[in-house]
Scaffold this active site. Sequence first.
Site, short mmCIF file in Angstrom:
data_model
loop_
_atom_site.label_atom_id
_atom_site.label_comp_id
_atom_site.label_asym_id
_atom_site.label_seq_id
_atom_site.Cartn_x
_atom_site.Cartn_y
_atom_site.Cartn_z
N ASP A 132 -115.53 -2.80 -35.46
CA ASP A 132 -116.67 -3.56 -34.96
C ASP A 132 -117.28 -4.42 -36.06
O ASP A 132 -117.11 -4.15 -37.24
CB ASP A 132 -117.76 -2.58 -34.49
CG ASP A 132 -117.63 -2.32 -33.01
OD1 ASP A 132 -116.52 -2.47 -32.48
OD2 ASP A 132 -118.66 -1.96 -32.40
N LYS A 159 -117.51 -10.19 -33.65
CA LYS A 159 -117.53 -11.66 -33.71
C LYS A 159 -116.66 -12.20 -34.84
O LYS A 159 -116.23 -13.34 -34.81
CB LYS A 159 -118.97 -12.16 -33.89
CG LYS A 159 -119.82 -11.86 -32.69
CD LYS A 159 -121.19 -12.47 -32.82
CE LYS A 159 -122.12 -12.04 -31.70
NZ LYS A 159 -122.56 -10.64 -31.81
N MET A 195 -132.13 -3.80 -32.69
CA MET A 195 -131.95 -5.09 -31.99
C MET A 195 -133.28 -5.72 -31.59
O MET A 195 -133.39 -6.31 -30.52
CB MET A 195 -131.07 -4.89 -30.72
CG MET A 195 -129.67 -4.41 -31.04
SD MET A 195 -128.74 -3.97 -29.58
CE MET A 195 -129.16 -2.24 -29.40
#
Length: 265
Positions: free
Chosen positions: A42, A68, A184
Amino acid sequence: MNPLPRSKPGRCWLVGAGPGDPELLTLKAVKAIRQATVLLVDDLVSDAVLDVALKGRKRRPRIVQVGKRGGCASTPQAFIERLMIGEARRGERVVRLKGGDPFVFGRGGEEAEHLRAAGIEVEVVNGITSGLAAATGLGVPLTHRAHAHGVIFVTGHAREGGVELDWATLGAAAAQGLTLVIYMGVAQAERLQAGLLRTLPAHTPAAAVQHASLPQQRQVVTTLGELPATLREQGIGSPAILIVGDVLRGAAALATREDEQRHAA
Ligand code: SAH
């Protein structure tokens, strides 16, 4: 350490890589990573973690970046799960390496359910979650006999799992002496602050820690009233943990002292 059992077809591991500092990996995580033949990594897993865990290993596993870094957007969850199931069925030892702990906001729960439903055995290895590393990075405990009787780990991501959290209620819990550890939350800081200010005074201590436990760690200690402005001014972005509560009073005092010393110098 006992060797991990040989992988039968249909087996995989969800492993917590911790917050970033490779010294915070568990022995069990290192063992799982070293026996992997396929490693799905990840975004939040630091390169240092991989370097340390794979050091000296003769045959490196096939490494698939599923965050990403591996492409322009994160790899869709369903694709990752299909890949894990396919590889595990072929007899590969599949390790999914996730930042922090796989069962704290890492979608590890969903993943384990889907894999088990497909007949895959799943073993989960804990990691140190970034909320713990963030508090330690500030030098504060998350509980304190005098003023913090518990901790709430909560996501600041709007509508996580379809539920919009009531931040005024969370503020009321913090007012009772529960420390809020918000994952987050940076991009949502203004929305969270507005809800929390309905039940908490603006002078309540608040902090943010970016890249906790890594050499590039940055932190700010401020008040709830100043939090969004401070994050903007200091350029604190993701990944970061926000902490709200009285446990930060020690850190606030420390930050003020350091500031005074800098000005006096
Ligand atoms: N499973 C992870 C959390 C994944 S959710 C864990 O247990 O830590 C992603 C969020 O985790 C980020 O948005 C950020 O809030 C937090 N995070 C992960 N690593 C971090 C780090 N090193 N420093 C600060 N926050 C981090």
